[in-house]
Design an enzyme around this catalytic site. Structure first.
Site, PDB file in Angstrom:
ATOM      1  N   GLY A 131       0.664  -1.172  -0.159  1.00 35.20           N
ATOM      2  CA  GLY A 131       0.032   0.126   0.069  1.00 35.20           C
ATOM      3  C   GLY A 131       0.647   1.306   0.022  1.00 35.20           C
ATOM      4  O   GLY A 131       2.011   1.283   0.265  1.00 35.20           O
ATOM      5  N   ASP A 174     -11.661   8.788  10.355  1.00 36.09           N
ATOM      6  CA  ASP A 174     -11.725   8.363   8.836  1.00 36.09           C
ATOM      7  C   ASP A 174     -12.288   7.053   8.720  1.00 36.09           C
ATOM      8  O   ASP A 174     -11.771   6.259   7.936  1.00 36.09           O
ATOM      9  CB  ASP A 174     -10.444   8.484   8.124  1.00 36.09           C
ATOM     10  CG  ASP A 174     -10.292   8.636   6.756  1.00 36.09           C
ATOM     11  OD1 ASP A 174     -11.188   8.717   6.251  1.00 36.09           O
ATOM     12  OD2 ASP A 174      -9.543   8.256   5.997  1.00 36.09           O
ATOM     13  N   VAL A 201       3.290   1.276   2.978  1.00 41.30           N
ATOM     14  CA  VAL A 201       3.166  -0.014   3.670  1.00 41.30           C
ATOM     15  C   VAL A 201       3.667  -1.317   3.246  1.00 41.30           C
ATOM     16  O   VAL A 201       3.397  -1.594   1.791  1.00 41.30           O
ATOM     17  CB  VAL A 201       1.780  -0.110   4.234  1.00 41.30           C
ATOM     18  CG1 VAL A 201       1.387  -1.412   5.316  1.00 41.30           C
ATOM     19  CG2 VAL A 201       0.958   1.057   4.523  1.00 41.30           C
TER      20      VAL A 201
END
Length: 263
Positions: A6, A121, A13
Site C-alpha cells: 500500500g 476516517d 506500507v
C-alpha cells in the site's frame, strides 16, 4: 520486508516477517516527510492513540520508532480485502452476513471510543474484511478525544463521502462523528453505493448537509438503525456500543420489521 502492499501521500506500507515468523505490516513515512518534524509528530500521535486500543476488530499495533532514520510503525498483518473493493467486485452484503459485519464493526468502533480515541476516517477503504469479519485500519488522522483539532469551514479531513455534516461545517470531531461514518459505511456495504451519491465533492457535501441519504433497498434491522446513525444532529445519534447491542442476536432493541423500540 516481503513487498509493498500500500502507498499513500505520506507513507508506504510493506508486508514483512518478524523474528518470530509472523506476517506484519510496516508503515514507513516517506523520506520527504520523515525530514519534517510535523511528519514525525503525526506518526508519534498515531502510535500513541493506536497503542491504547484492544479489539479483535481493530488492527493491533506491535511496535514503532519515531526517532529512527526511517520512522515506522508495525502492525499485525490483517488478511482480507478492503470493503469498498469487496462490494465493487461481488456486490452488497446481505442477510445475516451483513448484520454480523455491522455488529462487529460497531464493536470495533466502540473499543476505539472506550480507549478515548476518535478514528476520524471510518470509510469502506479503511475496513479490511475476511469473510464477514471486519478489521478497522489506518489511524493516520486519529486523535485522542478532547485533543486540540485544527478545523475550519471548507477544510475536509477524511473521506468526504462518509464525513459527518458537522465536520464539513468545520466543527471538531466527536464519537458521534465516527458513528455517522459507521452508518454511512454500512449503508454502502448493504447497497453497493455511497449513501450520499457519487460525483463532485461539492455535490456530495451538499447532500450530506441536507440529510439527503439514499438507503433504498436496505431491509431488516439495519433499515431502522442506520437512519439513527445518520441523524443530522450529532447529539441525537446513539453510541457505537448501543448499536452493537441493538444488533446482538435476540436484542429487544430492534423489532422484527427493523423498527427501533428506543434509542
Amino acid at each position: 520486508m516481503l513487498g509493498e502492499i500500500g502507498r499513500g501521500s505520506t507513507a508506504v506500507v510493506h508486508l514483512a516477517m518478524d523474528a518470530a515468523g509472523r506476517e506484519v505490516a510496516v508503515k514507513e513515512i516517506l523520506p520527504e516527510f520523515a525530514a519534517e518534524a510535523e511528519g514525525r509528530r503525526r506518526l508519534a500521535r498515531e502510535i500513541a492513540v493506536q497503542s491504547r486500543i484492544r479489539s479483535p476488530y481493530v488492527a493491533r499495533l506491535l511496535d514503532g520508532d519515531v526517532a529512527a532514520e526511517r520512522p515506522y510503525l508495525v502492525m499485525a498483518h490483517v488478511p482480507g480485502t478492503p470493503l469498498n473493493d469487496l462490494v465493487a467486485a461481488y456486490g452488497p452484503f446481505r442477510g445475516d452476513r451483513l448484520l454480523r459485519l455491522a455488529r462487529r464493526l460497531a464493536l470495533g468502533l466502540a473499543a476505539v471510543h472506550d480507549a478515548g480515541v476518535l478514528h476520524r476516517d471510518l470509510a469502506p477503504g479503511n475496513v479490511i474484511v475476511l469473510g464477514d469479519r471486519p478489521t478497522l485500519i489506518d489511524f493516520g488522522i486519529a486523535h485522542g478525544a478532547g485533543a486540540d483539532q485544527i478545523t475550519r469551514r471548507g477544510m475536509v479531513v477524511g473521506t468526504p463521502a462518509y464525513l459527518a455534516p458537522e465536520l464539513i461545517e468545520g466543527e471538531p470531531a466527536t464519537a458521534a462523528s465516527d458513528v455517522f461514518s459507521w452508518a454511512a459505511t454500512l449503508a454502502c456495504a448493504a447497497t453497493g453505493r455511497p449513501p450520499y451519491g457519487r460525483g463532485s465533492l461539492h455535490g456530495t457535501c451538499f447532500r450530506i448537509l441536507r440529510g439527503e441519504h439514499d438507503l433504498d433497498g436496505i431491509a431488516g434491522p439495519l433499515a431502522g438503525l442506520l437512519p439513527l446513525g445518520l441523524r443530522r444532529d450529532p447529539a441525537a445519534r446513539p453510541s457505537a456500543r448501543w448499536f452493537a447491542g441493538a444488533l446482538a442476536e435476540g436484542s429487544g432493541a430492534v423489532t422484527e420489521r427493523g423498527g427501533v423500540v428506543a434509542a
